[in-house]
Design a protein around this motif. Structure first.
Motif, PDB file in Angstrom:
ATOM      1  N   TYR A 413     -41.791  36.554  73.333  1.00 51.16           N
ATOM      2  CA  TYR A 413     -41.471  35.542  73.374  1.00 51.16           C
ATOM      3  C   TYR A 413     -42.647  34.012  73.370  1.00 51.16           C
ATOM      4  O   TYR A 413     -42.683  33.624  74.444  1.00 51.16           O
ATOM      5  N   GLY A 414     -42.764  33.242  72.196  1.00 49.32           N
ATOM      6  CA  GLY A 414     -43.825  31.980  72.339  1.00 49.32           C
ATOM      7  C   GLY A 414     -45.463  32.632  72.698  1.00 49.32           C
ATOM      8  O   GLY A 414     -45.612  33.560  72.220  1.00 49.32           O
ATOM      9  N   LYS A 415     -45.683  31.944  74.108  1.00 50.14           N
ATOM     10  CA  LYS A 415     -47.269  32.764  74.951  1.00 50.14           C
ATOM     11  C   LYS A 415     -46.102  32.876  75.845  1.00 50.14           C
ATOM     12  O   LYS A 415     -47.558  33.323  76.889  1.00 50.14           O
ATOM     13  N   THR A 416     -45.450  33.948  76.062  1.00 48.64           N
ATOM     14  CA  THR A 416     -45.265  35.401  77.059  1.00 48.64           C
ATOM     15  C   THR A 416     -44.307  36.383  76.614  1.00 48.64           C
ATOM     16  O   THR A 416     -43.444  36.486  75.612  1.00 48.64           O
ATOM     17  N   ILE A 417     -44.844  37.158  76.744  1.00 54.55           N
ATOM     18  CA  ILE A 417     -44.155  38.550  76.704  1.00 54.55           C
ATOM     19  C   ILE A 417     -43.552  39.395  78.053  1.00 54.55           C
ATOM     20  O   ILE A 417     -43.733  39.156  78.630  1.00 54.55           O
ATOM     21  N   TYR A 418     -42.519  39.611  77.288  1.00 51.63           N
ATOM     22  CA  TYR A 418     -40.687  39.512  78.470  1.00 51.63           C
ATOM     23  C   TYR A 418     -41.228  41.563  78.525  1.00 51.63           C
ATOM     24  O   TYR A 418     -41.014  42.281  77.359  1.00 51.63           O
ATOM     25  N   VAL A 419     -40.712  42.216  79.865  1.00 50.18           N
ATOM     26  CA  VAL A 419     -40.506  43.496  79.480  1.00 50.18           C
ATOM     27  C   VAL A 419     -38.998  44.329  80.246  1.00 50.18           C
ATOM     28  O   VAL A 419     -38.791  43.074  81.282  1.00 50.18           O
ATOM     29  N   PHE A 420     -38.666  44.776  79.793  1.00 49.87           N
ATOM     30  CA  PHE A 420     -37.501  45.430  80.630  1.00 49.87           C
ATOM     31  C   PHE A 420     -37.845  46.823  81.413  1.00 49.87           C
ATOM     32  O   PHE A 420     -38.553  47.986  81.117  1.00 49.87           O
ATOM     33  N   THR A 421     -37.982  46.761  83.110  1.00 55.84           N
ATOM     34  CA  THR A 421     -38.608  47.726  84.016  1.00 55.84           C
ATOM     35  C   THR A 421     -36.676  48.370  85.101  1.00 55.84           C
ATOM     36  O   THR A 421     -36.198  47.371  84.921  1.00 55.84           O
ATOM     37  N   PRO A 422     -37.279  49.289  85.374  1.00 53.64           N
ATOM     38  CA  PRO A 422     -35.942  49.763  86.640  1.00 53.64           C
ATOM     39  C   PRO A 422     -35.351  48.049  87.987  1.00 53.64           C
ATOM     40  O   PRO A 422     -34.408  48.603  88.416  1.00 53.64           O
ATOM     41  N   ARG A 423     -36.237  47.702  87.787  1.00 54.68           N
ATOM     42  CA  ARG A 423     -36.340  46.507  88.405  1.00 54.68           C
ATOM     43  C   ARG A 423     -35.454  45.560  88.297  1.00 54.68           C
ATOM     44  O   ARG A 423     -35.215  44.446  88.777  1.00 54.68           O
ATOM     45  N   GLY A 424     -35.924  45.168  86.533  1.00 61.44           N
ATOM     46  CA  GLY A 424     -35.229  43.935  86.150  1.00 61.44           C
ATOM     47  C   GLY A 424     -36.163  43.844  85.668  1.00 61.44           C
ATOM     48  O   GLY A 424     -36.916  43.985  85.007  1.00 61.44           O
ATOM     49  N   ILE A 425     -35.877  42.042  84.706  1.00 60.72           N
ATOM     50  CA  ILE A 425     -37.065  41.466  83.350  1.00 60.72           C
ATOM     51  C   ILE A 425     -37.711  40.570  84.372  1.00 60.72           C
ATOM     52  O   ILE A 425     -37.468  40.355  84.758  1.00 60.72           O
ATOM     53  N   PHE A 426     -39.005  41.436  83.833  1.00 59.22           N
ATOM     54  CA  PHE A 426     -40.947  40.619  84.348  1.00 59.22           C
ATOM     55  C   PHE A 426     -41.147  39.814  82.831  1.00 59.22           C
ATOM     56  O   PHE A 426     -41.056  40.435  81.690  1.00 59.22           O
ATOM     57  N   SER A 427     -42.141  39.012  83.923  1.00 58.15           N
ATOM     58  CA  SER A 427     -42.481  37.457  82.189  1.00 58.15           C
ATOM     59  C   SER A 427     -43.381  37.827  82.216  1.00 58.15           C
ATOM     60  O   SER A 427     -44.398  37.609  83.518  1.00 58.15           O
ATOM     61  N   ILE A 428     -44.478  37.956  81.488  1.00 56.82           N
ATOM     62  CA  ILE A 428     -45.969  37.976  81.083  1.00 56.82           C
ATOM     63  C   ILE A 428     -46.493  36.984  80.360  1.00 56.82           C
ATOM     64  O   ILE A 428     -46.275  36.498  78.728  1.00 56.82           O
ATOM     65  N   PRO A 429     -46.536  35.783  81.156  1.00 61.46           N
ATOM     66  CA  PRO A 429     -47.958  34.969  80.947  1.00 61.46           C
ATOM     67  C   PRO A 429     -49.357  34.763  79.726  1.00 61.46           C
ATOM     68  O   PRO A 429     -49.604  36.358  80.361  1.00 61.46           O
ATOM     69  N   GLU A 430     -49.470  34.267  78.721  1.00 64.86           N
ATOM     70  CA  GLU A 430     -50.396  34.855  77.710  1.00 64.86           C
ATOM     71  C   GLU A 430     -51.616  34.831  79.357  1.00 64.86           C
ATOM     72  O   GLU A 430     -52.665  34.918  78.685  1.00 64.86           O
ATOM     73  N   SER A 431     -51.699  33.800  79.336  1.00 66.83           N
ATOM     74  CA  SER A 431     -53.188  33.666  80.970  1.00 66.83           C
ATOM     75  C   SER A 431     -52.333  33.584  81.934  1.00 66.83           C
ATOM     76  O   SER A 431     -51.558  32.954  82.515  1.00 66.83           O
ATOM     77  N   GLY A 432     -53.314  34.062  83.298  1.00 69.36           N
ATOM     78  CA  GLY A 432     -52.456  34.243  84.291  1.00 69.36           C
ATOM     79  C   GLY A 432     -51.816  35.465  84.149  1.00 69.36           C
ATOM     80  O   GLY A 432     -51.753  36.197  83.469  1.00 69.36           O
ATOM     81  N   SER A 433     -51.428  35.614  85.608  1.00 73.95           N
ATOM     82  CA  SER A 433     -51.403  36.583  86.496  1.00 73.95           C
ATOM     83  C   SER A 433     -49.514  36.562  86.272  1.00 73.95           C
ATOM     84  O   SER A 433     -48.640  36.145  86.145  1.00 73.95           O
ATOM     85  N   PRO A 434     -48.576  38.429  86.221  1.00 76.20           N
ATOM     86  CA  PRO A 434     -47.723  37.948  86.630  1.00 76.20           C
ATOM     87  C   PRO A 434     -46.638  37.303  87.524  1.00 76.20           C
ATOM     88  O   PRO A 434     -47.623  37.864  88.335  1.00 76.20           O
ATOM     89  N   ALA A 435     -45.739  37.008  88.419  1.00 77.56           N
ATOM     90  CA  ALA A 435     -45.523  36.888  89.224  1.00 77.56           C
ATOM     91  C   ALA A 435     -44.526  38.210  89.340  1.00 77.56           C
ATOM     92  O   ALA A 435     -44.287  38.801  88.833  1.00 77.56           O
TER      93      ALA A 435
END
Length: 607
Positions: A413-435
């Motif tokens: 969505y927008g410039k972010t990719i959200y992914v679902f994992t066993p730990r929860g939902i992570f966000s991956i920005p278009e540039s830079g590293s995920p939190a």
């Protein structure tokens, strides 16, 4: 001798409640109109014409006989039943219900039947009889009919009458559900005399053959009581035993030959009846086929409905042993081809669109999501998330590592990719590293999460165990606490849900083939219409606020069905290879559907 007749029909519109037809038999013309408030007009009309085609296979000799046939065939739903039969130099006419029968001779025209009744009279070559059904009668008056003839053949007169009907203003009662005037008219031009074949009426009563059920006993009686048989038996009695035995053999052979000839005649008569019924069905199928082609562009739904009716009407003949098999097969071919075309069934071969193993050796795609021009793809075993620009087919590794072990769903969505994992939902920005921490941590309120979708910046989870749709609203510093999208009194069974899509309403695919729709937290109505065959197996559904359609992927049937958001059928794409996709996303700009199958992404061009 009897008259040769040239017959041309004029047919109005038809609907489930109103149906009319003109049937031309070798020695009779029938005009029928049916009105059935329960929607079975066509079925009743076809049954009535089938009965008449059998009863008129042997034309009646008197007006009284014809009246009896018509009375027996008419039902409460019969608006009009008119039958015209030539017998020698006379024309027998019987009308049941409403309607009119006109006779034009030279420049004069007269209404010979204005209501239910019967009439007979001498005819001459060149006469024209016009039979008008009840719904056409108010439209076609004698004053309006007379100028339409002008010494033209029956076909040309029919064309003129058709134009006159469609130009004349109609009342609501004169118009069927199709928007066209209902009813029928038959134009019968009397031709020259033709010689009779062997007429059943010239036989003695013992030889008269009316049908296979009661004929054979009469045949046997006629054989045994005939003068030929008596003479043969007499000769046998007058001759010596040796010669008598020879004559017995000859007489027996003569009798058997006669029986065989009569049996063949019965068989031919039965075949004639069957062929007459077959011609009736083929005529009706041709009418529906022609009408479907005429309305195809203006009303595709009506066109498809007519073709389905034509197919169903023809179906019993395709498995029969009719002597008209060639005509039946050709009509079936035409109907099938027209229905396939009208149903917009496109045979396709999905082509490989993207292989993530080009970015990372051994990689495969387990989940796919789409927004704008970016497709997010997740590889659970490879602990990697990919971003692919669809227009250019350029891919990159968006994120990877132990943080994404077991990643199961992806939602760009927008410039972010959200992914679902066993730990929860992570966000991956278009540039830079995920939190290093999820933007939404795993909640103890979750049951079994089956899908993740982003819409208007908010995130939605499909929980098949709890039967809920969880919603997280985007805020300035992340996301809100867990909320329920569905109202508390809405308790759908989502235990068999397969997929989730959002365009303002929420769409859920079910493994029974259903697609559920919810709007503002309440269940909404969605029912695919006009789809054949109906969806029956597990489905995956896709839509968004950029497309106007609902895409229903049915892997078991190897097809992608497209409907409007109101459920109206649009098209379907089918393939025959071994591809069994598990998910679908659609790019409106590329006019492509992307299918996820076996860890690879394939594409189908949309029409």
């Amino acid at each position: 001798m009897h008259f040769r007749m040239e017959v041309s029909p004029v047919l109005g519109g038809s609907s489930p409640t109103d149906w009319a037809q003109v049937l031309s038999l070798p020695r009779a013309v029938v005009v029928v109109e049916i009105h059935d408030t329960e929607g079975g007009a066509r079925r009743r009309g076809m049954a009535l014409l089938s009965e008449l085609s059998r009863n008129l296979a042997e034309p009646p000799a008197t007006l009284k006989e014809l009246e009896k046939i018509v009375r027996a065939a008419a039902t409460a739903e019969t608006v009009t039943l008119a039958v015209i039969v030539p017998v020698g130099t006379e024309i027998l006419s019987v009308l049941a219900g409403r309607g009119s029968v006109y006779l034009r001779r030279g420049e004069r025209m007269a209404e010979i039947l204005a209501a239910a009744g019967s009439v007979s009279g001498s005819a001459v070559a060149g006469d024209t009889i016009v039979v008008v059904s009840g719904s056409f009668a108010p439209i076609l008056t004698p004053e309006e009919l007379a100028p339409l003839f002008d010494h033209l053949p029956a076909e040309a007169v029919a064309e003129r009458i058709t134009l006159a009907i469609h130009r004349k203003p109609k009342t609501a009662e004169e118009v069927s559900g199709t928007g066209e005037p209902s009813g029928a008219a038959g134009i019968v031009r009397i031709g020259q005399f033709v010689p009779e074949d062997v007429s059943p009426r010239e036989q003695s009563p013992e030889h008269e053959i009316r049908g296979p059920r009661n004929s054979l006993p009469r045949v046997f009686r006629s054989v045994l009581t005939s003068g030929t048989a008596h003479r043969a038996l007499g000769r046998i009695r007058r001759h010596p035993p040796v010669r008598a035995r020879g004559l017995i053999v000859i007489a027996a052979a003569s009798i058997l030959l006669f029986i065989a000839v009569v049996a063949l005649g019965l068989r031919a008569q039965q075949s004639s009846r069957e062929n007459s019924g077959t011609r009736l069905v083929l005529s009706e199928v041709r009418r529906m086929l022609d009408e479907s082609q005429a309305v195809r562009e203006l009303n595709p739904g009506r066109s498809r409905e007519l073709l389905r009716q034509a197919r169903d009407t023809l179906a019993p003949l395709t498995v029969s042993r009719s002597g008209m098999k060639r005509e039946i097969d050709e009509m079936n071919r035409q109907v099938t081809a027209a229905l396939t075309d009208a149903m917009r069934v496109y045979s396709v071969t999905p082509e490989l669109f993207f292989d993530v193993s080009l970015l990372k050796k051994g990689a495969k795609v387990d989940s796919i999501g789409y927004f704008g021009d970016i497709a997010g793809m997740a590889d659970a075993s490879g602990e990697t998330v990919y971003a692919v620009t669809l227009a250019a087919k350029n891919g990159r590794i968006a994120a990877g590592g132990a943080l994404f072990a077991g990643v199961s769903y992806v939602a760009p969505y927008g410039k972010t990719i959200y992914v679902f994992t066993p730990r929860g939902i992570f966000s991956i920005p278009e540039s830079g590293s995920p939190a290093g921490e999820p933007v939404i941590a795993t909640s103890d309120q979750w049951g079994s999460i089956r899908a993740l979708t982003a819409f208007s910046g908010n995130l939605y989870l499909l929980d098949t165990d709890k039967g809920r749709i969880w919603k997280y609203v985007a805020t300035d510093d992340g996301f809100s606490d867990l909320r329920e999208y569905l109202n508390s009194d809405v308790q759908p069974d989502l235990s068999r849900a397969t997929s989730l899509a959002i365009d303002g309403s929420v769409w859920i695919g079910i493994d029974s083939g259903e697609v559920l729709k919810f709007t503002q937290g309440r269940e909404d109505v969605f029912r695919p219409q006009g789809l054949e065959p109906p969806v029956s197996g597990p489905v995956s559904v896709y839509t968004d606020d950029e497309v106007n359609e609902i895409y229903i992927l049915e892997p078991g049937a190897k097809r992608l069905v497209v409907t409007g958001k109101d459920g109206a059928y649009i098209a379907q794409y089918v393939w025959e290879n071994g591809l069994t996709p598990t998910a679908v996303v659609v790019s409106r700009t590329l006019r492509k559907a992307l299918l996820l199958s076996g860890g690879l992404v394939y594409s189908v061009d949309l029409k």
